[in-house]
Each structure stands twice: as structure tokens, then as C-alpha cells.
Write a protein that holds these residues in place. Structure first.
Motif, PDB file in Angstrom:
ATOM      1  N   THR A 174      38.970  41.932  40.436  1.00 28.52           N
ATOM      2  CA  THR A 174      39.166  40.717  41.173  1.00 28.52           C
ATOM      3  C   THR A 174      39.383  41.176  42.847  1.00 28.52           C
ATOM      4  O   THR A 174      39.609  42.347  43.017  1.00 28.52           O
ATOM      5  CB  THR A 174      40.439  39.948  40.866  1.00 28.52           C
ATOM      6  N   GLN A 175      39.229  40.247  43.560  1.00 26.84           N
ATOM      7  CA  GLN A 175      39.091  40.392  45.001  1.00 26.84           C
ATOM      8  C   GLN A 175      40.853  40.610  45.396  1.00 26.84           C
ATOM      9  O   GLN A 175      41.027  41.349  46.188  1.00 26.84           O
ATOM     10  CB  GLN A 175      38.666  39.189  46.085  1.00 26.84           C
ATOM     11  N   SER A 176      41.672  39.669  44.960  1.00 25.22           N
ATOM     12  CA  SER A 176      43.005  39.674  45.208  1.00 25.22           C
ATOM     13  C   SER A 176      43.887  40.497  44.515  1.00 25.22           C
ATOM     14  O   SER A 176      45.010  40.992  45.028  1.00 25.22           O
ATOM     15  CB  SER A 176      43.387  38.033  44.901  1.00 25.22           C
ATOM     16  N   SER A 177      43.676  40.977  43.189  1.00 26.10           N
ATOM     17  CA  SER A 177      44.627  41.652  42.553  1.00 26.10           C
ATOM     18  C   SER A 177      43.960  43.045  41.983  1.00 26.10           C
ATOM     19  O   SER A 177      44.645  43.697  41.064  1.00 26.10           O
ATOM     20  CB  SER A 177      45.180  40.714  41.432  1.00 26.10           C
ATOM     21  N   GLY A 178      42.768  43.357  42.383  1.00 24.62           N
ATOM     22  CA  GLY A 178      42.111  44.700  41.879  1.00 24.62           C
ATOM     23  C   GLY A 178      41.761  44.385  40.614  1.00 24.62           C
ATOM     24  O   GLY A 178      41.427  43.492  40.010  1.00 24.62           O
ATOM     25  N   ASP A 179      41.825  45.693  39.900  1.00 21.71           N
ATOM     26  CA  ASP A 179      41.242  45.658  38.394  1.00 21.71           C
ATOM     27  C   ASP A 179      42.349  45.284  37.509  1.00 21.71           C
ATOM     28  O   ASP A 179      43.454  45.884  37.451  1.00 21.71           O
ATOM     29  CB  ASP A 179      40.797  47.077  38.054  1.00 21.71           C
ATOM     30  N   ILE A 180      42.089  44.484  36.493  1.00 17.98           N
ATOM     31  CA  ILE A 180      43.083  43.808  35.437  1.00 17.98           C
ATOM     32  C   ILE A 180      42.409  44.211  34.053  1.00 17.98           C
ATOM     33  O   ILE A 180      41.626  44.013  33.764  1.00 17.98           O
ATOM     34  CB  ILE A 180      43.196  42.334  35.556  1.00 17.98           C
ATOM     35  N   LEU A 181      43.191  45.229  33.335  1.00 16.48           N
ATOM     36  CA  LEU A 181      42.664  45.390  32.107  1.00 16.48           C
ATOM     37  C   LEU A 181      42.975  44.504  31.140  1.00 16.48           C
ATOM     38  O   LEU A 181      44.315  44.271  30.843  1.00 16.48           O
ATOM     39  CB  LEU A 181      43.023  46.994  31.471  1.00 16.48           C
TER      40      LEU A 181
END
Length: 249
Positions: A174-181
Motif C-alpha cells: 500500500t501507499q500509506s502503510s507499506g507492505d501488509i502480510l
């Protein structure tokens, strides 16, 4: 009392069964099904008092339960379960429909069951479901819920740059929160986002947001550079289609 659980994920069915057995002594008979058609057959046979229904399963939406019963036949209360849709939650609340938000918790299940029991025989469930169906049709909220260890993160479609398969998990950039697994396979998101025109699958391991493509590089077989500088390969049989999609977007 009798209950039926309809959910395509076996782990989800097993967990809900355990939570009901441990926290809801009013329910002493439980059956489950892994698809809506099987669930419908089970409801006709088992005659439950409460049905726990996953809102989104492969091939069917839980709302389609209305297509299998007449209004008079829906005498049971329904508690929907959801893990990803914020607008679904808003719709449930707007139409006074009980729901459980995954990951499930003891007190959440206990509270929903107590509320459902007070409603049995007192309200027209079919009418509330019809209104819920209309609410979904009118909804324009474009967010997806990402199940994480401590709850669910709701992310706008436009905030998602790309999704990458990681075995039975998916890495959502994501742009706002980076990578989310996220502990959901890629297929889950392909089904969820299939109506969103901005998402395209150039390779079996990737789902990208066309709005966040930065560059196409015609080297090493061809690949895409996204806004977050990550590179995405394109399957040989997808190249012509990819350029057609880009030109039409």
C-alpha cells in the motif's frame, strides 16, 4: 436450539463451532456446510434456529440465500460473518442485521447469539435481508478489509499498489502503510476484487493496480515497475492482453 454454519473455510467453521460450544449453551446441535448450496440443503433438512453465514464465498454471496427461500420459509435468524468489507459492516448496522467480524472472539459470538435469540419469531428476517440486498447494490464504498493478527485493516482500493502471492499468504503493498502480510491466499483477493476494473493480473503471482504503474521495461522478457519501485513480471501469454488493458484504462 439448533445452528448451521455456512463458510467455505474449514478453519473458520471449526473455530466458530468451538466458540459456540464453549460460550453458548443454548445451542446444543450444530451442523456446517462449506458452500451456499450445501448450506441451503442443510437448512431444509436440519431446520435451524440460527444460521451463521459467511458474506462472501467462492461463487456465491451470502445475500443470495434469498434466492433459495421464500420469505415465509426464512423463520431462522441469520448472523453474517465478514473479514474484509467495511461497507458490508455499515450495511449490516444500517439494516439491523447481526454480524461477526473475523477474527472471531468469545464475547463477540456470545453477544451476537444472545441478540439473535431475542429476535427469533419477532421480526421478518426476509424483509431485513431484502433491504440489506438493496443497500449492497447502492453502496459505492471502495475498501477492502485485510485480516491481520490483531484485527482487520481497511484499505481503500486506490491505496493498494499491488498484491503478491506468498504461498497461502498474500503480501499487500500500500501507499500509506507499506507492505501488509495477510493470511489469505491470492485467490481470495482475486474473487474479492474481480469487479474492480483497476486491478489486473499480469502474472499468476501478482495482482496490480493499474493506477500505480510507473513504467514498462522491454528488457529481460518485459516487466512492470510500480510506483513503489517494485518490479512485476508479465506472463508470455498476457503481454498482448496487458497492452490492450493499458490502452483502454
Amino acid at each position: 436450539m439448533r445452528a448451521v454454519i455456512i463458510d467455505d473455510e474449514q478453519k473458520a467453521r471449526n473455530l466458530l463451532r468451538i466458540l459456540l460450544e464453549e460460550n453458548c449453551p443454548q445451542i446444543n446441535e450444530i451442523e456446517d456446510a462449506d458452500s451456499l448450496p450445501k448450506g441451503v440443503s442443510l437448512i431444509n433438512q436440519f431446520k435451524p434456529d440460527i444460521v451463521f453465514l459467511d458474506i462472501e464465498m467462492p461463487g456465491y454471496s451470502g445475500i443470495q440465500l434469498l434466492d433459495f427461500f421464500t420469505r415465509e420459509q426464512i423463520t431462522f435468524e441469520i448472523i453474517f460473518t465478514t473479514a474484509y468489507s467495511e461497507h458490508a459492516i455499515k450495511a449490516f448496522e444500517l439494516n439491523a442485521i447481526s454480524y461477526l467480524l473475523k477474527p472471531l472472539r468469545d464475547e463477540q459470538v456470545e453477544g451476537a447469539v444472545k441478540k439473535a435469540i431475542t429476535q427469533i419469531g419477532k421480526s421478518r428476517v426476509s424483509e431485513r435481508l431484502e433491504e440489506l440486498k438493496n443497500t449492497f447494490k447502492a453502496s459505492s464504498v471502495r475498501k477492502v478489509g485485510l485480516p491481520v493478527s490483531n484485527g482487520v485493516i481497511f484499505v481503500e482500493f486506490d491505496d493498494i499498489v499491488m498484491l503478491e502471492a506468498d504461498r497461502m499468504y498474500t503480501k499487500v503493498s500500500t501507499q500509506s502503510s507499506g507492505d501488509i502480510l495477510v493470511s489469505k491466499p491470492m485467490k481470495f483477493f482475486i474473487d474479492v476484487l474481480k469487479e474492480a476494473a483497476e486491478f489486473y493480473r499480469p502474472h499468476r503471482s501478482y495482482l496490480i493496480n493499474l493506477k500505480h504503474i510507473k513504467q514498462y521495461v522491454n528488457q529481460d522478457g518485459g516487466y512492470i515497475i510500480m510506483d513503489n519501485q517494485k518490479t512485476v513480471g508479465i506472463s508470455k501469454d498476457k503481454k498482448d492482453e496487458f497492452f490492450e488493458v493499458i490502452q483502454g484504462s
